[in-house]
Write an enzyme that holds these catalytic residues in place. Structure first.
Site, PDB file in Angstrom:
ATOM      1  N   GLU A 168       1.087  -1.021   0.038  1.00  0.00           N
ATOM      2  CA  GLU A 168      -0.028  -0.005   0.082  1.00  0.00           C
ATOM      3  C   GLU A 168       0.736   1.285  -0.068  1.00  0.00           C
ATOM      4  O   GLU A 168       0.558   2.381  -0.644  1.00  0.00           O
ATOM      5  CB  GLU A 168      -1.028  -0.010   1.258  1.00  0.00           C
ATOM      6  CG  GLU A 168      -2.259  -1.071   0.798  1.00  0.00           C
ATOM      7  CD  GLU A 168      -2.625  -1.543   2.037  1.00  0.00           C
ATOM      8  OE1 GLU A 168      -2.629  -1.056   3.225  1.00  0.00           O
ATOM      9  OE2 GLU A 168      -3.481  -2.677   2.050  1.00  0.00           O
ATOM     10  N   GLU A 189       4.477 -10.929   0.399  1.00  0.00           N
ATOM     11  CA  GLU A 189       2.851 -10.560   0.369  1.00  0.00           C
ATOM     12  C   GLU A 189       2.657 -10.308  -1.033  1.00  0.00           C
ATOM     13  O   GLU A 189       2.725  -9.107  -1.536  1.00  0.00           O
ATOM     14  CB  GLU A 189       2.493  -9.041   1.010  1.00  0.00           C
ATOM     15  CG  GLU A 189       2.886  -9.234   2.601  1.00  0.00           C
ATOM     16  CD  GLU A 189       2.142  -8.416   3.521  1.00  0.00           C
ATOM     17  OE1 GLU A 189       1.358  -8.958   4.253  1.00  0.00           O
ATOM     18  OE2 GLU A 189       2.140  -7.370   2.982  1.00  0.00           O
ATOM     19  N   GLY A 208      -6.032  -8.127   0.904  1.00  0.00           N
ATOM     20  CA  GLY A 208      -7.201  -7.419   1.238  1.00  0.00           C
ATOM     21  C   GLY A 208      -8.268  -8.035   0.189  1.00  0.00           C
ATOM     22  O   GLY A 208      -9.255  -7.313   0.278  1.00  0.00           O
ATOM     23  N   SER A 223      -4.309 -12.215   2.849  1.00  0.00           N
ATOM     24  CA  SER A 223      -5.724 -12.854   3.231  1.00  0.00           C
ATOM     25  C   SER A 223      -5.491 -14.035   4.204  1.00  0.00           C
ATOM     26  O   SER A 223      -6.200 -15.191   3.863  1.00  0.00           O
ATOM     27  CB  SER A 223      -6.551 -13.178   1.940  1.00  0.00           C
ATOM     28  OG  SER A 223      -6.847 -12.069   1.217  1.00  0.00           O
TER      29      SER A 223
HETATM   30  P1  PGA Z   1      -4.789  -8.798   4.526  1.00  0.00           P
HETATM   31  O1  PGA Z   1      -3.757  -7.805   4.562  1.00  0.00           O
HETATM   32  O2  PGA Z   1      -4.616  -9.941   5.410  1.00  0.00           O
HETATM   33  O3  PGA Z   1      -6.010  -7.961   4.947  1.00  0.00           O
HETATM   34  O4  PGA Z   1      -4.713  -9.516   3.107  1.00  0.00           O
HETATM   35  C1  PGA Z   1      -2.280  -8.194   4.652  1.00  0.00           C
HETATM   36  C2  PGA Z   1      -1.315  -6.903   4.710  1.00  0.00           C
HETATM   37  O5  PGA Z   1      -1.734  -5.986   4.179  1.00  0.00           O
HETATM   38  O6  PGA Z   1      -0.244  -7.037   5.484  1.00  0.00           O
END
Ligand code: PGA
Length: 260
Positions: free
Chosen positions: A108, A176, A182, A219
Site C-alpha cells: 500500500e 505478500e 485484502g 488474506s
Molecule cells: P490482509 O492484509 O490480511 O487483509 O490481506 C495483509 C497486509 O496488508 O499485510
C-alpha cells in the site's frame, strides 16, 4: 525457530480501541488454553497500530505479564528522525516508545504513496540506525505473476532494500503477493512454497543468515493458517483484516505453536 504473528492494523483501531485490543489479547493469553501451552514463548505477537495509537499500545503492553511474547512496531516512519517533514512519523519516537519493528515497503505504501525502491532502502537504513528491526514486505502484482515475473520482481525488491545493509543486521521479510492483500484471494500452497523457497535462495545468495524469518501475508485467516504454516520456510504471518479482532488473530496464531 520462533514464529511471528504480526497484525497490521492499517488505519483501524483508535487509541482507545487499541487499548481494548491489548487488554483482551493479554487476558486471553493468560487464560486456558494459552497459559498451559509450554511452547508459547516460541511465538511472538507483533502489533502494528497506526501512529495515533502508538502510545496507547506502548503503555498497555508495558503493564502486561505476557509482554515477553508481545511486541509492536510502526507501519511507517520517515527517513529522518526529526526535521521539517510536515505530517510524517519518526522512527526515533517509535524507539522512545519501546517499539521493536518498522514495517517497510508494504504494497500500500508502494502503490498508494508511490514509495520507490530507493526510498524503501533509505527507510531500511533509517530503521536500523534507530535500533528498530525492519519488517520488509515484498511481492508481485497480478500482471507480474501472470507474466511469470514473480521471482524476478521479488529479487529486485530484495536487492534494492537489502544490498546497502550489513548481513549481520536483524531484518524480517514478509512475502505478500499484492493480489492476495485484502482480496480474500489467498496464494495456493504451491505458490507460497515456491516464493518462500525463492526468497530463501535469494537471501542466501546475498549472504543473509538462514535464520532471517520469512512471513507470508495476504488474506491469512483462521481457515487457512494451518495449511500455510505447514509450508517450508513460512516463519509466520503478516495479517491485515483478520488481525483486527482478537478472536480471529488468536485462531490464526494457534497452529503456529504446533509447528514451532
Ligand atoms: P490482509 O492484509 O490480511 O487483509 O490481506 C495483509 C497486509 O496488508 O499485510
Amino acid at each position: 525457530m520462533k514464529k511471528i504473528i504480526a497484525g497490521n492494523w492499517k488505519l483501524h483501531h483508535s487509541p482507545s480501541k487499541a487499548r481494548e485490543f491489548v487488554a483482551a489479547l493479554t487476558q486471553r493469553l493468560s487464560a486456558s488454553p494459552w497459559k498451559e501451552m509450554e511452547n508459547l514463548s516460541q511465538l511472538e505477537f507483533a502489533l502494528f497500530p497506526s501512529a495515533a495509537a502508538w502510545e496507547s499500545v506502548s503503555e498497555s503492553l508495558a503493564k502486561k505479564s505476557s509482554k515477553h511474547i508481545l511486541s509492536w512496531g510502526g507501519q511507517n516512519a520517515w527517513t529522518h528522525p526529526v526535521g521539517a517533514f510536515t505530517g510524517e512519523n519518526s522512527a526515533q519516537v517509535l524507539k522512545e516508545l519501546g517499539a521493536k519493528y518498522l514495517l517497510v515497503g508494504h504494497s500500500e505504501r508502494r502503490a498508494i504513496f508511490k514509495e520507490s525502491g530507493e526510498l524503501i532502502a533509505q527507510k531500511m537504513a533509517a530503521a536500523l540506525q534507530m535500533g528498530l528491526v525492519p519488517l520488509l514486505c515484498v511481492g508481485e502484482t497480478l500482471p507480474e505473476r501472470e507474466s511469470g515475473q514473480t521471482l524476478r520482481v521479488v529479487e529486485s525488491q530484495l536487492n534494492e532494500a537489502l544490498s546497502g545493509l550489513s548481513q549481520s543486521q536483524e531484518v524480517v521479510i514478509a512475502y505478500e503477493p499484492v493480489w492476495a492483500i485484502g482480496t480474500g484471494r489467498v496464494a495456493s500452497s504451491a505458490q507460497v512454497a515456491e516464493a518462500h523457497f525463492g526468497i530463501r535462495s535469494i537471501l542466501a545468495k546475498m549472504r543473509f543468515s538462514e535464520s532471517v524469518p520469512i512471513l507470508y501475508g495476504g488474506s491469512v485467516k483462521p481457515e487457512n493458517s494451518t495449511e500455510l504454516i505447514g509450508i517450508p520456510d513460512v516463519g509466520g504471518f503478516l495479517v491485515g483484516g483478520a488481525s483486527l479482532e482478537v478472536d480471529s488473530f488468536l485462531k490464526i496464531a494457534a497452529p503456529l505453536l504446533t509447528h514451532s
